[in-house]
Write an enzyme that holds these catalytic residues in place. Sequence first.
Site, PDB file in Angstrom:
ATOM      1  N   HIS A  46      42.095 -11.215  -1.283  1.00  0.00           N
ATOM      2  CA  HIS A  46      42.839 -10.566  -0.388  1.00  0.00           C
ATOM      3  C   HIS A  46      43.392 -12.175   0.035  1.00  0.00           C
ATOM      4  O   HIS A  46      42.303 -12.927   0.507  1.00  0.00           O
ATOM      5  CB  HIS A  46      42.743 -10.072   0.869  1.00  0.00           C
ATOM      6  CG  HIS A  46      44.362  -9.987   2.062  1.00  0.00           C
ATOM      7  ND1 HIS A  46      43.862 -10.759   2.473  1.00  0.00           N
ATOM      8  CD2 HIS A  46      45.196  -9.387   1.715  1.00  0.00           C
ATOM      9  CE1 HIS A  46      45.364 -10.047   3.477  1.00  0.00           C
ATOM     10  NE2 HIS A  46      45.890  -9.887   2.730  1.00  0.00           N
ATOM     11  N   HIS A  88      52.114 -16.205   2.136  1.00  0.00           N
ATOM     12  CA  HIS A  88      51.631 -14.604   3.518  1.00  0.00           C
ATOM     13  C   HIS A  88      53.182 -14.548   4.103  1.00  0.00           C
ATOM     14  O   HIS A  88      54.238 -13.704   3.891  1.00  0.00           O
ATOM     15  CB  HIS A  88      50.725 -14.507   3.599  1.00  0.00           C
ATOM     16  CG  HIS A  88      51.115 -13.315   4.482  1.00  0.00           C
ATOM     17  ND1 HIS A  88      51.184 -13.191   5.953  1.00  0.00           N
ATOM     18  CD2 HIS A  88      50.724 -11.732   4.198  1.00  0.00           C
ATOM     19  CE1 HIS A  88      51.163 -12.056   6.225  1.00  0.00           C
ATOM     20  NE2 HIS A  88      51.051 -10.725   5.736  1.00  0.00           N
TER      21      HIS A  88
HETATM   22  O1  G3P Z   1      48.996  -6.389   0.045  1.00  0.00           O
HETATM   23  C1  G3P Z   1      47.906  -5.790   0.909  1.00  0.00           C
HETATM   24  C2  G3P Z   1      47.653  -6.243   2.095  1.00  0.00           C
HETATM   25  O2  G3P Z   1      48.347  -7.647   1.784  1.00  0.00           O
HETATM   26  C3  G3P Z   1      48.945  -6.332   3.356  1.00  0.00           C
HETATM   27  O3  G3P Z   1      48.724  -6.875   4.122  1.00  0.00           O
HETATM   28  O4  G3P Z   1      51.011  -8.612   5.753  1.00  0.00           O
HETATM   29  O5  G3P Z   1      48.765  -8.996   4.105  1.00  0.00           O
HETATM   30  O6  G3P Z   1      50.038  -9.074   2.788  1.00  0.00           O
HETATM   31  P1  G3P Z   1      49.256  -8.395   3.863  1.00  0.00           P
HETATM   32 CA    CA Z   2      49.649  -8.991   1.026  1.00  0.00          CA
END
Ligand code: G3P
Ligand code: CA
Length: 366
Positions: A46, A88
């Site tokens: 992530h 992000h």
């Molecule tokens: O893309 C999955 C997850 O990353 C969604 O949450 O806000 O971290 O993009 P975010």
């Molecule tokens: Ca994401």
Amino acid sequence: MSLPRRITWLTAAWLSALAVTAQAKAPEGQALAQAAGIPWPAVIAHRGASFDAPESTQASYLLARELGADYLEMDLQRTRDGQLIALHDTNLGRTTDVATKFPEQKDQPVSQFTLAQLKTLDAGSWFNKAYPDRARSAYAGLKILTLDEIIDLADQDPAHRPGLYIETKAPLLFPGIEKDLTAKLIQRGWLTADGHVAPQHRVVLQTFEKSSLTLLNQFMPKVPKVLLLWVGEGSIEPTSKVAYDPASGETKAAYYARQTPRDHAEFERWLDFAKANGAIGTGPSAALTQGGDQSYMDLVQPWMNQMTHAKGLLVHVYTVDDPVDYQKVMDAGVDGIFTNRSSELLKFYHRPASRSVDDILKANGY
Ligand code: G3P
Ligand code: CA
């Protein structure tokens, strides 16, 4: 033993044998993953290995690659001059020194900056301040990356070939981004001219926006896609529409944990939309044991995962970092995990990296 009781006993024995057979059988999602060409269970880094290095930077993606993550996750946005980049937040305040370099523009969205302007920003020093125990002097001055640069990173090491797990972030702010992404993946050889993922590569496309899923499916019908799930306005209808009140003293994580889909049928509607628009899976949120700012609604309850699998869809849950929660979500039936801590998830899945986080970072000059 009377006959009816004996029949009951035999039935119980038969059911228990069935249960053993069922336990021995491969999980339902595993077969779905195999059919879609997706590792099971999947390790999705992530924003890269973002627990150990500044999110979405070279250090973070390089570390995730060298640890052996299956996918490098990123949030795709577009600059004023049309370049695709990974970031992000929709503005630059949290993760860069925009307030110092462009004070008048500090609250503006990414789309108001050229790539040249973004490249002047320091996207690493904030991490050293926020996490002094994980700080490294070489993180200072790290740059925002383009999609091209992340593709270069993913292509660079023949021993580690991670896939890309690309989210169209706030896609309504970037009309046409789905088409731009398609063109870039074809140009870089990650998609073949007839729209398949090239044999040596892995790609998953993800979005929270229904309209973006429809467009991704229009431009890339043969590429695996995931609909991200959330409870709230514009997403899955909640049971209660009471907004979060910071004055209540409740943490946001506790508030989110109380949010549930209005009913099973409402949850099912989102699965049906995903399926009808070419998704191979969903990306639901998780409520984390320790709370924190990435702890959201529990959308991986067993009934939810069973319903999702029954429709032929995989479940990749976001964003889980703690072994207690890895176990919980795997027991609930998910097929892969978005994690900030690829090193820990790989250990949990009995695929530990051959080198430590520290060794990898040092070997790469961090
Ligand atoms: O893309 C999955 C997850 O990353 C969604 O949450 O806000 O971290 O993009 P975010
Ligand atoms: Ca994401």
